[in-house]
Design an enzyme around this catalytic site. Sequence first.
Site, PDB file in Angstrom:
ATOM      1  N   PHE A 149       0.815  -1.220   0.000  1.00  0.00           N
ATOM      2  CA  PHE A 149       0.000   0.000   0.000  1.00  0.00           C
ATOM      3  C   PHE A 149       0.849   1.271   0.000  1.00  0.00           C
ATOM      4  O   PHE A 149       0.352   2.334  -0.362  1.00  0.00           O
ATOM      5  CB  PHE A 149      -0.930   0.012   1.226  1.00  0.00           C
ATOM      6  N   LYS A 173      -1.284  -6.978  -9.270  1.00  0.00           N
ATOM      7  CA  LYS A 173      -2.231  -7.108  -8.157  1.00  0.00           C
ATOM      8  C   LYS A 173      -1.802  -6.045  -7.138  1.00  0.00           C
ATOM      9  O   LYS A 173      -0.933  -6.278  -6.297  1.00  0.00           O
ATOM     10  CB  LYS A 173      -2.139  -8.518  -7.552  1.00  0.00           C
ATOM     11  N   GLU A 176      -4.978  -3.698  -2.000  1.00  0.00           N
ATOM     12  CA  GLU A 176      -6.430  -3.457  -1.967  1.00  0.00           C
ATOM     13  C   GLU A 176      -6.763  -2.235  -1.111  1.00  0.00           C
ATOM     14  O   GLU A 176      -7.911  -1.798  -1.067  1.00  0.00           O
ATOM     15  CB  GLU A 176      -7.163  -4.701  -1.459  1.00  0.00           C
ATOM     16  N   ARG A 177      -5.752  -1.667  -0.425  1.00  0.00           N
ATOM     17  CA  ARG A 177      -6.042  -0.518   0.434  1.00  0.00           C
ATOM     18  C   ARG A 177      -6.021   0.806  -0.340  1.00  0.00           C
ATOM     19  O   ARG A 177      -6.670   1.762   0.051  1.00  0.00           O
ATOM     20  CB  ARG A 177      -5.059  -0.478   1.605  1.00  0.00           C
ATOM     21  N   SER A 226       5.518  -6.998   3.205  1.00  0.00           N
ATOM     22  CA  SER A 226       6.125  -7.311   4.505  1.00  0.00           C
ATOM     23  C   SER A 226       6.897  -8.631   4.424  1.00  0.00           C
ATOM     24  O   SER A 226       6.643  -9.471   3.555  1.00  0.00           O
ATOM     25  CB  SER A 226       5.033  -7.386   5.563  1.00  0.00           C
ATOM     26  N   CYS A 281       9.437   1.869   3.262  1.00  0.00           N
ATOM     27  CA  CYS A 281      10.356   0.765   3.557  1.00  0.00           C
ATOM     28  C   CYS A 281      11.767   1.274   3.773  1.00  0.00           C
ATOM     29  O   CYS A 281      12.607   0.571   4.316  1.00  0.00           O
ATOM     30  CB  CYS A 281      10.349  -0.232   2.410  1.00  0.00           C
ATOM     31  N   GLU A 382       9.303  -4.197  12.912  1.00  0.00           N
ATOM     32  CA  GLU A 382       9.004  -3.124  11.967  1.00  0.00           C
ATOM     33  C   GLU A 382       7.662  -2.508  12.382  1.00  0.00           C
ATOM     34  O   GLU A 382       6.632  -3.187  12.366  1.00  0.00           O
ATOM     35  CB  GLU A 382       8.903  -3.663  10.536  1.00  0.00           C
TER      36      GLU A 382
END
Length: 498
Positions: A149, A173, A176-177, A226, A281, A382
């Site tokens: 995201f 893909k 979805e957020r 992640s 990240c 994290e």
Amino acid sequence: MRSLRHWVDGKEWQGTSGRAGDVFEPATGQVAARVPLASSADVDAGVDAASRAFDEWRETPLGRRARVMFAFRDLAERHKDDLARTVSAEHGKVVADALGEVARGLEVVEFACGIPHLLKGAHSEQVSTDTDVHSLRQPLGVCAGITPFNFPVMVPMWMWPMAVACGNTFVLKPSERDPSASMLVAEWLADTGLPEGVFNVVHGDREAVDRLLTHPDVRAVSFVGSTPIARHVYETAAGAGKRVQALGGAKNHMVVLPDADIDVAADAAVSAGYGSAGERCMAISIVVAVGSIADALVDAIRARTGALVVGPGDDPASEMGPLVTVAHRDRVAGYVDAGVGEGAQLVVDGRGLVVDGHADGFFLGPCLFDRVTPQMSIYRDEIFGPVLSVVRVDTYDDAAHLLSENPYANGVAIFTRDGGAARRFEREVDAGMVGVNVPIPVPMAYYSFGGWKQSLFGDTHVHGPEGVHFYTRAKVITTRWSDPATRGPDLGFPTTHE
Ligand code: NAD
């Protein structure tokens, strides 16, 4: 409320799963859209479209492929404000930061414009009598990209421009957020004349991902997200015989030596710790203060942190926006509670912040911890939020030891005025991307991006030369055209040389 669709075979498509998820507007806490969540059959439709498009696209001349990239770059540059606002609305980051993300993504498109040059092979003349060797790189087929995201434009652009320019077709893909940015990209790619089916977007969650990882027609999988999911993606897709690059999470350290310029280091720590609310990240989450610099450095970071303006991403005055979902905001706040409980010193407390007119937004103010130790959860895990931790150590060797024990190794930085110390650090440190007086050392598009250890599963970094390598396979051709004057049978083993 908007209803999103998939993008398959050059057009929007509803899908058949009947499942959908909420897309929030983090600044208000309201549901902004519904996104379809693909079934395996929906994923198959996207992969089938990409498979059908492959034969024509791989035969498309290099110059024409390059022109698609030039045209897309031009369109996206003209409409970059729309893209940035779309990102900001669903992710929460401030528009200026979203524009930066778009610019960094487009650098990869610019790199992909040079695909005719990038795909040049090698040629060796006269490796044996009358014999030459040349090499070439060919596309793989259908490639899949599964993205997080936090950079809904840039991270997909680490993948699809390289894959498509190399002659592959692609199924994205996205998260979805914040799925809407990918739909704008799909529309603009269609406007460039890219043939239908070359670029597809299938929205979804675990079901969609798992189908992509095992679909027999998917040749390569690029993943960013992640670490636990990256490991799952790597193991599943590699087990299904696919080429995989899976980039995972991070816990990036910034080492500040006693001779560093305190203002420069404090500015860098605050920018890299709280930019995009720490949802990067490459964010700095740990500042390692070496020796005598610690007190002054913590004071300088505290002063800057307290002055940050937190607000909705579309307010030009905001420097930091909300977190992506309420669940994530609460998880991050839970880490702050845990840090206090574990004995760290909370110097700036962002919990309880309420932004005027946005009481339901997913906001958390910047938090600063001092005297954090490696045993604490705020050091180990994290957090992916606006929480910066200062660890105090006595010597450079203590700092180096911390880094060698860190299971992640995405980015790392050192701040110093001592060139010799910096040089030693950059050579010795175990990390994929190193900054010297640069807190977020994201490589330019013509280098490759990627971490080491548990920040990367697989051995190929994204974009740059390694991107070309990942999305193509090599072929070496040995050719003999005998000189009529010297022809004749030779039963010896084909060695080189004579
Ligand atoms: P995430 O791992 O939750 O999701 C990433 C993708 O995996 C999404 O598309 C999601 O739909 C899918 N996914 C989620 N759960 C899944 C499951 N159980 N099975 C299969 N697929 C699943 O990551 P996120 O929260 O979207 O993004 C933040 C994470 O991404 C952070 O850990 C961050 O460090 C990492 N990240 C890493 C890099 C890098 O370059 N190393 C870059 C950006 C983000």
